[in-house]
Design a protein around this motif. Structure first.
Motif: not given
Length: 498
Positions: A25-31, A38-39, A44-45
C-alpha cells in the motif's frame, strides 16, 4: 514487475529502500485540492496492490478461467522504453534459479524497508513534537542520533522535513549528508537551511532540542489555493470493507514479520554494495550476480546518454498561482494552513466590553462599526503572505497606544475631543491596540524562526489586517480563522506493508 523495477532503480543508483520495489500500500497526494473537506480526511488517495505478487502468466490464467477478455498494450514490445528492454532481457534469463534468487534479494530489501519504517515511526512518536503553528521540535536526547545508523536517521530526517515543508520530493545527495552531520552534532549550536526547512537550536534548550520550521527564503511549495466554501455539505469518504480488511491484514502481518535488527541484512550497506553483500550472504549466486550487474550496466549507460540529451530541454511552465481571495472563499496557504475570512454586519457591545479598559458600559448595546469600510468591504479581495519583521514592529508600535482608563474623569479633555474619541473609528483603533497587545504575548511563546512562516492577511495596499494564528485583528467586524492542516501527514501516510 518487481524484478523490472529492481533493475531499473539499480541502474539509477537507488538505495536499499528504493530497491525494495513497490509497496503493498502507498499514498499519492494531489497537487491541488478542491474543497476544504478534502484536507482533514484521507490526505490523498490510498493505493492498495492486492495482485502485486501475481505474475503475468497468473493473470492470463485468471482471465481465461473467468472467461474475461484482456487488452495487450502494443507499446509493451517497444525497446524504446526501459521497462520493456529490462523485461525482454529478464525473459532471456528465465531460469528458475535466477528468478528465485532475484526474488530473494528483493525480499531482503523489502524486509529492510519494513524495519526502517517501523523504527522511524517509533522515533517520531518518541522524539518529535508538532506545534499547531506549523513547526516541529526534535529532542536530541531522546533521539540519540549518534547511535542510529545512516539509513534509519536519513529516513527519519526526511519524514520530519517533508512534513514541515510539505514537499513531496525526497531529500537526497549532499543535502541529506549535510542534515545527517547537523543532527548528529550535540549540543546543537548552529542553524541550517535545507530541503525547504530552517533548523536551529530550540530557544531555552541549550542545544538539546532542534527547532524545524518552514523556510520562507527558498522556493516555496504551491503558495496558495482558493476554492469556494460549501459549509452545508460534508464530504463522506467510505472505504470498502474488503480494502479495510486487506490493510488490517497487511498491518498485522508487517508488525509480526520483523522483530529484530539482526533479521535485516542491508542496514549498513551503500547502494553500490547491495549485490556484493547479497552474494556474500549466499542470497544470490555468482552467476546471478554477474547477470544483474550486466543488466544494470546496460541501463546505466542508456540513462546517462538520455540525461545528456535533455540538458537543453525547455523549462517547465509554472502554473498560475492565485494571490487573492474574497469573503466566502477558502484559502489553502502553502499546503499548510486553511484560511477563511468574512465580515460581521454589526457587533454587540457586550462582545467588546472585555477588550476595553475605558470604563464605558457597552453591554446590551448594538454597536455598528464603520471603520472597516475604509479598509475592506464585501467585494474586497485580500492577500495572504508570511509574517515579516515589519509586522512585529507594527504590533509593537500599535500596542503602545492603549485606550484611556476613564473618559469621563479626564476633565482636561474638551467635550468635542471626547466625542471624537467615542467615534466608531476610534473604538476600533482601541480594539486593534488591545488585540495587538494580546497577539504580542502569544508571539513571544513562538520561536522567532517559526514566526516567519505564520500566515498574515493584508489588503491590496499591503496594510496588515490580521494574523489569525495569534488572534490579531484590526477590527471586530473582520473575522479571520486559520487552522494548521498540512496536506501530507507526518510519516507520509500509510505504512508500506510487505
Amino acid at each position: 514487475m518487481q524484478a523490472e523495477l529492481f533493475i531499473l532503480r539499480l541502474s539509477r543508483n537507488s538505495g536499499v529502500l528504493g530497491l525494495a520495489g513497490m509497496p503493498f500500500t502507498s499514498q499519492i497526494f494531489s497537487t491541488h485540492i478542491h474543497s476544504y473537506n478534502e484536507v482533514p480526511l484521507n490526505y490523498g488517495i490510498l493505493l492498495v496492490r492486492p495482485l502485486l505478487e501475481f505474475s503475468k502468466e497468473d493473470m492470463y490464467k485468471i482471465c481465461l478461467g473467468g472467461c474475461k477478455d484482456w487488452v495487450e498494450d502494443p507499446t509493451n514490445q517497444s525497446p524504446l522504453f526501459a521497462r520493456n528492454r529490462i523485461r525482454m532481457s529478464l525473459n532471456n534469463l528465465s531460469s528458475s534459479t535466477f528468478k528465485s534468487e532475484l526474488k530473494a534479494v528483493i525480499s531482503a530489501c523489502r524486509m529492510t524497508r519494513l524495519y526502517v519504517n517501523q523504527f522511524c515511526y517509533s522515533l517520531i512518536n518518541e522524539a518529535v513534537v508538532i506545534r499547531e503553528h506549523g513547526y516541529a521540535i526534535v529532542d536530541l536526547k531522546i533521539l540519540n542520533p549518534s547511535k542510529i545508523v545512516d539509513i534509519c536517521l536519513s529516513k527519519f530526517i526526511s519524514l520530519v522535513l517533508q512534513f514541515i515543508s510539505q514537499r513531496q520530493r525526497p531529500i537526497r545527495g549532499s543535502a541529506l549528508k549535510l542534515l545527517l552531520d547537523y543532527i548528529r552534532t550535540f549540543p546543537c549550536k548552529n542553524s541550517l537551511t535545507a530541503a525547504g526547512c530552517y533548523l536551529c537550536p530550540d530557544p531555552g534548550s541549550r542545544g538539546s532540542r532542534v527547532l524545524v520550521c518552514c523556510s520562507v527564503d527558498g522556493p516555496l511549495p504551491l503558495k496558495m489555493e482558493v476554492f469556494e466554501s460549501f459549509s452545508d455539505q460534508k464530504l463522506q469518504c467510505h472505504v470498502l470493507n474488503e480494502v479495510e480488511k486487506i490493510i488490517e491484514h497487511g498491518k498485522s502481518y508487517a508488525s509480526q514479520l520483523v522483530l529484530d535488527a539482526s533479521d535485516v541484512h542491508f542496514m549498513d550497506v551503500t547502494p553500490e554494495l547491495v549485490l556484493t553483500k547479497a552474494k556474500r550472504l549466499n542470497i544470490i549466486s555468482e552467476s546471478t550476480y554477474m547477470n544483474i550487474i550486466e543488466l544494470q550496466r546496460e541501463e546505466t549507460d542508456r540513462f546517462k546518454s538520455k540525461a545528456e540529451d535533455k540538458t537543453n530541454s525547455e523549462p517547465k511552465h509554472e502554473a498560475d498561482i492565485v494571490s487573492t481571495f474574497k469573503p466566502g472563499q477558502i484559502c489553502y496557504f502553502m499546503n499548510r494552513f486553511v484560511i477563511t475570512w468574512g465580515m460581521k454586519e454589526n457587533i454587540a457591545g457586550g462582545a467588546l466590553s472585555d477588550l476595553f479598559t475605558c470604563g464605558m458600559d457597552l453591554v446590551g448595546e448594538s454597536w455598528n462599526c464603520s471603520c472597516m469600510s475604509f479598509i475592506v468591504n464585501h467585494n474586497t479581495r485580500l492577500e495572504m503572505r508570511t509574517m515579516i519583521e515589519s509586522d512585529w514592529l507594527y504590533l509593537g508600535k500599535l500596542s503602545k497606544y492603549p485606550p484611556p482608563n476613564n473618559f469621563e474623569q479626564q476633565g482636561a479633555i474638551k467635550s468635542r475631543e471626547i466625542e471624537q474619541m467615542m467615534e466608531k473609528k476610534t473604538l476600533c483603533f482601541h480594539y486593534a491596540c488591545v488585540s495587538a497587545q494580546k497577539a504580542l504575548l502569544l508571539l513571544k511563546s513562538i520561536p522567532v524562526a517559526a514566526r516567519r512562516s505564520l500566515p498574515v492577511l493584508v489588503n491590496l495596499h499591503g496594510q496588515l489586517l490580521s494574523i489569525p494564528t495569534v488572534e490579531f485583528s484590526h477590527c471586530p467586524r473582520l473575522i479571520v480563522q486559520a487552522e494548521f492542516k498540512p496536506k501530507i501527514p507526518l510519516g507520509g501516510g500509510h505504512s508500506s506493508f510487505i
